[in-house]
Design a protein around this motif. Structure first.
Motif, PDB file in Angstrom:
ATOM      1  N   VAL A   1      -2.972   9.980 -10.741  1.00 42.61           N
ATOM      2  CA  VAL A   1      -3.569   8.712 -10.317  1.00 42.61           C
ATOM      3  C   VAL A   1      -3.901   7.925 -11.580  1.00 42.61           C
ATOM      4  O   VAL A   1      -4.595   8.435 -12.458  1.00 42.61           O
TER       5      VAL A   1
ATOM      6  N   ARG B   1       1.054   4.160  -2.915  1.00 41.79           N
ATOM      7  CA  ARG B   1       0.820   5.554  -2.510  1.00 41.79           C
ATOM      8  C   ARG B   1       2.009   6.437  -2.914  1.00 41.79           C
ATOM      9  O   ARG B   1       1.836   7.519  -3.485  1.00 41.79           O
TER      10      ARG B   1
ATOM     11  N   LEU C   1      -7.059   1.862  -0.653  1.00 36.58           N
ATOM     12  CA  LEU C   1      -6.308   2.925  -1.321  1.00 36.58           C
ATOM     13  C   LEU C   1      -6.794   3.100  -2.757  1.00 36.58           C
ATOM     14  O   LEU C   1      -7.021   4.227  -3.212  1.00 36.58           O
ATOM     15  N   LEU C   2      -6.980   2.005  -3.475  1.00 34.81           N
ATOM     16  CA  LEU C   2      -7.409   2.091  -4.868  1.00 34.81           C
ATOM     17  C   LEU C   2      -8.840   2.602  -4.990  1.00 34.81           C
ATOM     18  O   LEU C   2      -9.155   3.352  -5.917  1.00 34.81           O
TER      19      LEU C   2
ATOM     20  N   VAL D   1     -10.352   4.698  -2.797  1.00 32.86           N
ATOM     21  CA  VAL D   1     -10.278   6.127  -2.464  1.00 32.86           C
ATOM     22  C   VAL D   1      -9.656   6.914  -3.617  1.00 32.86           C
ATOM     23  O   VAL D   1     -10.049   8.043  -3.890  1.00 32.86           O
ATOM     24  N   SER D   2      -8.703   6.310  -4.323  1.00 33.52           N
ATOM     25  CA  SER D   2      -8.033   6.978  -5.445  1.00 33.52           C
ATOM     26  C   SER D   2      -8.839   6.919  -6.736  1.00 33.52           C
ATOM     27  O   SER D   2      -8.424   7.463  -7.748  1.00 33.52           O
ATOM     28  N   HIS D   3      -9.976   6.211  -6.716  1.00 36.79           N
ATOM     29  CA  HIS D   3     -10.843   6.052  -7.890  1.00 36.79           C
ATOM     30  C   HIS D   3     -10.143   5.325  -9.032  1.00 36.79           C
ATOM     31  O   HIS D   3     -10.288   5.684 -10.203  1.00 36.79           O
ATOM     32  N   CYS D   4      -9.362   4.290  -8.686  1.00 37.93           N
ATOM     33  CA  CYS D   4      -8.695   3.467  -9.691  1.00 37.93           C
ATOM     34  C   CYS D   4      -9.528   2.228  -9.962  1.00 37.93           C
ATOM     35  O   CYS D   4     -10.012   1.586  -9.039  1.00 37.93           O
TER      36      CYS D   4
ATOM     37  N   ILE E   1       2.129   6.919  -6.794  1.00 38.15           N
ATOM     38  CA  ILE E   1       1.120   7.882  -7.248  1.00 38.15           C
ATOM     39  C   ILE E   1       1.555   9.307  -6.893  1.00 38.15           C
ATOM     40  O   ILE E   1       1.471  10.216  -7.717  1.00 38.15           O
ATOM     41  N   ALA E   2       2.062   9.508  -5.691  1.00 33.32           N
ATOM     42  CA  ALA E   2       2.509  10.845  -5.266  1.00 33.32           C
ATOM     43  C   ALA E   2       3.685  11.323  -6.120  1.00 33.32           C
ATOM     44  O   ALA E   2       3.730  12.487  -6.532  1.00 33.32           O
TER      45      ALA E   2
ATOM     46  N   GLU F   1       0.843  -1.204   0.000  1.00 35.77           N
ATOM     47  CA  GLU F   1       0.000   0.000   0.000  1.00 35.77           C
ATOM     48  C   GLU F   1       0.874   1.249   0.000  1.00 35.77           C
ATOM     49  O   GLU F   1       0.623   2.211  -0.728  1.00 35.77           O
TER      50      GLU F   1
END
Length: 131
Positions: free
Chosen positions: A67, A58, A87-88, A90-93, A61-62, A54
């Motif tokens: 994203v 993260r 995480l995915l 929340v990131s809309h992946c 992506i940062a 995770e």
């Protein structure tokens, strides 16, 4: 699955790599942008960990500042863990699952880009948690 530009689709896997001594193994995490075939994230750890997976996603992506639309992975324990899944989401992946061909692509791309041994190019940091 088609990527028409960089950072749209990432594929990732964790590859078990032999260490310098018989019986010592490392886990090489690699994230590849399928459009450019660049390794956009990687780390080598002493143990496989959903928390570290995770964190790597993260960080990647940062670092990219974008994203990805899709993250492609197999059904391994770290890939299907709650931490990575949350995480995915929340990131809309969008997430997709590996086929045999997908795994072969990730592994062969990693090996082609590795010019130095895994242990030498990404030493395991003693400050990282391996839980």
């Amino acid at each position: 699955m088609v990527a028409t530009g960089p950072s749209q689709v990432f594929t990732w896997d964790i590859i078990k790599a032999a260490g310098p001594v018989k019986g010592i193994w490392y886990h090489a995490y690699v994230i590849i942008d399928i459009f450019s075939r660049y390794i956009v994230g990687h780390t080598v750890e002493r143990a496989e960990s959903a928390l570290r997976a995770e964190g790597l996603i993260r960080e990647t992506i940062a670092r990219n500042g974008i994203v990805p639309q899709t993250v492609h992975a197999d059904r391994g324990t770290s890939m299907t863990s709650k931490k990575v899944s949350q995480l995915l989401i929340v990131s809309h992946c969008e997430t997709t699952k590996f086929t045999v061909l997908g795994r072969a692509f990730t592994v062969s791309s990693w090996r082609l880009r590795s010019t130095v041994s895994l242990v030498e190019s990404s030493p395991v940091s003693s400050s990282r948690s391996s839980s």
